[in-house]
Design a protein around this motif. Structure first.
Motif, mmCIF file in Angstrom:
data_model
loop_
_atom_site.group_PDB
_atom_site.id
_atom_site.type_symbol
_atom_site.label_atom_id
_atom_site.label_comp_id
_atom_site.label_asym_id
_atom_site.label_seq_id
_atom_site.Cartn_x
_atom_site.Cartn_y
_atom_site.Cartn_z
ATOM 1 N N GLU A 115 14.154 -5.218 -21.402
ATOM 2 C CA GLU A 115 13.932 -6.500 -22.087
ATOM 3 C C GLU A 115 15.215 -7.144 -22.631
ATOM 4 O O GLU A 115 15.458 -8.316 -22.378
ATOM 5 N N PRO A 116 16.058 -6.394 -23.377
ATOM 6 C CA PRO A 116 17.267 -7.059 -23.885
ATOM 7 C C PRO A 116 18.269 -7.442 -22.792
ATOM 8 O O PRO A 116 19.220 -8.178 -23.055
ATOM 9 N N PHE A 117 18.032 -6.979 -21.565
ATOM 10 C CA PHE A 117 18.875 -7.387 -20.429
ATOM 11 C C PHE A 117 18.211 -8.530 -19.657
ATOM 12 O O PHE A 117 18.704 -8.943 -18.606
ATOM 13 N N GLY A 118 17.038 -8.969 -20.146
ATOM 14 C CA GLY A 118 16.394 -10.130 -19.523
ATOM 15 C C GLY A 118 15.395 -9.793 -18.431
ATOM 16 O O GLY A 118 15.123 -10.632 -17.570
ATOM 17 N N THR A 119 14.819 -8.582 -18.427
ATOM 18 C CA THR A 119 13.780 -8.268 -17.438
ATOM 19 C C THR A 119 12.704 -7.399 -18.082
ATOM 20 O O THR A 119 13.013 -6.557 -18.927
ATOM 21 N N ASP A 120 11.458 -7.591 -17.659
ATOM 22 C CA ASP A 120 10.394 -6.750 -18.219
ATOM 23 C C ASP A 120 9.907 -5.737 -17.191
ATOM 24 O O ASP A 120 8.788 -5.252 -17.246
ATOM 25 N N ARG A 121 10.792 -5.387 -16.210
ATOM 26 C CA ARG A 121 10.380 -4.418 -15.172
ATOM 27 C C ARG A 121 11.304 -3.212 -15.040
ATOM 28 O O ARG A 121 11.017 -2.306 -14.286
ATOM 29 N N HIS A 122 12.437 -3.248 -15.746
ATOM 30 C CA HIS A 122 13.457 -2.221 -15.478
ATOM 31 C C HIS A 122 13.811 -1.411 -16.721
ATOM 32 O O HIS A 122 13.537 -1.821 -17.841
ATOM 33 N N VAL A 123 14.454 -0.271 -16.470
ATOM 34 C CA VAL A 123 15.130 0.442 -17.555
ATOM 35 C C VAL A 123 16.568 0.695 -17.097
ATOM 36 O O VAL A 123 16.841 0.790 -15.899
ATOM 37 N N ARG A 124 17.481 0.791 -18.073
ATOM 38 C CA ARG A 124 18.868 1.077 -17.703
ATOM 39 C C ARG A 124 19.230 2.512 -18.067
ATOM 40 O O ARG A 124 18.976 2.972 -19.180
#
Ligand code: PMP
Ligand code: GLU
Length: 404
Positions: free
Chosen positions: A365-374
């Motif tokens: 989410e804070p990277f601008g996506t609701d599908r991924h994890v870093r």
């Protein structure tokens, strides 16, 4: 109302999610929990010996005074040489300002360029700090969607997002968080586009030495004389030389802009630490085989984590071409129950992974996506294997034996 004394700017600001997750993992570790932190992006290597020795010599030689605010002449020259080599455009020391970290260079650049309401194009997914710093400087972040983590951005998508208020495009290749590198021909197209539309570019190249393709990433500053004059190139020692805590970054820009940034720095932080500047000079002028050794180890870890992550059910990740992050799409897990808890968002999954598997990652989410994890792979290979083993067990059984 609580917090009413705080400025609007501060009330609107979100703290850095990467730093927050790292702090959370460290706190759990201090409580004796066997946490594996794949959250913050910082090399786990020791700073190379010859760099540390240069710093120690600087202390012993009494280099403890203020330096010129833009940095010592020797370091500005060394940075100018490095920038000229990396970008293919020509830099002189008066086009360079050295700061306490690349993050501060980005902040000063935006402070120097943005007027209230100026739009800044930010390809998503993006590094967490860009939109916040843009807002802090009075600008308006305009997100440019890319197809998730697979392609960093398309020049056509950027062209569509440009309006008469657009001032600047932020480029970050290799990218944090996706690890993707903008292909050289697209850098050429983006260069032509910013020239045609009369906008500026902030090219954040902090991962330029950490790439795994055949060719080094191309810098937009070298595309044309227009791009050279309208690009601010940002880089630093943190990632290349394993020097995150030393705090040393820089920017290269046309003279008037570098002078404006120097004024801002002189009125805010004076200069980066004199000792750190001596260390950075040794880093830039000394042997570079340490950089290649670290890069090679990162590439081995990249191959390992890419394979392990894609073997996890519900995870799907492109192969990172640079930096030290994998950015898997976990949308197949959303809506499912894991360990008796419903996972609606990547941040739900990160919470469960931290609680049940003691593995810290940063949600998309804070990277601008609701599908991924870093997932940062700046840790040892054994640690990556153990983290993925735990995640596999969590996904299969809802818990990790021996941890609860
Ligand atoms: N840009 C990007 C894309 C980053 O990931 C980071 C993370 N540290 C920075 C800039 C800032 O680096 P530093 O301030 O440590 O030089
Ligand atoms: N850039 C690194 C990261 O993304 C370090 C922390 C930060 O400054 O955001 O994790």
């Amino acid at each position: 109302m609580p917090g009413q004394f705080l400025s609007r700017k501060v009330l609107d600001l979100s703290p850095s999610a990467t730093i927050a997750m790292n702090a959370k993992a460290k706190k759990l570790r201090a409580q004796g929990k066997d946490v594996i932190s794949l959250s913050v992006g910082e090399p786990d290597f020791r700073t190379p010996r010859h760099i540390c020795e240069a710093a120690m010599r600087a202390v012993e030689d009494g280099q403890h005074f203020y330096t010129p605010s833009a940095g010592t002449p020797e370091l500005r020259q060394a940075v100018a040489d490095t920038l000229s080599r990396d970008t293919g455009a020509s830099y002189s020391p008066d086009m360079v300002v050295v700061s306490p970290g690349a993050k501060y260079s980005i902040y000063l650049t935006l402070l120097a360029l943005l007027d209230p309401g100026d739009e800044v194009l930010i390809p998503a997914p993006y590094w967490v700090s860009y939109p916040e710093i843009v807002r802090l400087c009075g600008g308006v972040p305009v997100l440019v969607a890319t197809d998730g983590a697979v392609h960093p951005l398309s020049p056509a998508a950027v062209a569509k997002a440009i309006t008469p208020r657009s001032k600047l495009l932020i480029l970050n290749s290799p990218s944090n968080p996706s690890g993707q590198v903008v292909p050289p021909e697209d850098i050429g197209r983006l260069g032509a586009l910013i020239e045609e539309r009369g906008i500026w570019c902030l090219s954040d190249e902090v991962y330029n030495r950490l790439s795994y393709g055949r060719e080094p990433p191309r810098s937009i500053a070298g595309v044309s004389p227009y791009c050279h004059a309208h690009t601010v190139v940002v880089n630093g020692c943190s990632k290349t030389y394993a020097m995150t805590g030393w705090r040393l970054g820089w920017l290269g820009a046309r003279r008037e802009l570098a002078a404006a940034v120097d004024s801002l720095q002189s009125q805010t932080t004076s200069n980066p630490s004199a000792i750190t500047q001596a260390a950075a000079l040794a880093a830039l002028q000394g042997p570079q085989d340490c950089v290649e050794e670290m890069r090679r180890e990162f590439q081995i870890r990249r191959d390992l984590i890419h394979r392990l992550v894609n073997a996890l059910p519900g995870f799907s990740s492109a192969c990172p071409e640079g930096a030290f992050y994998v950015f898997p799409d976990i949308s197949q897990l959303l809506g499912r129950e894991i360990g008796g808890r419903l996972v609606n968002t990547p941040s739900d999954f990160c919470e469960i992974a931290l609680e049940r598997a003691l593995v810290a990652m940063v949600s998309g989410e804070p990277f601008g996506t609701d599908r991924h994890v870093r997932i940062s792979f700046a840790v040892r290979q054994e640690t990556l294997s153990e983290a993925c083993r735990r995640l596999g067990e969590l996904l299969a059984t809802g818990r990790v034996a021996g941890l609860d």
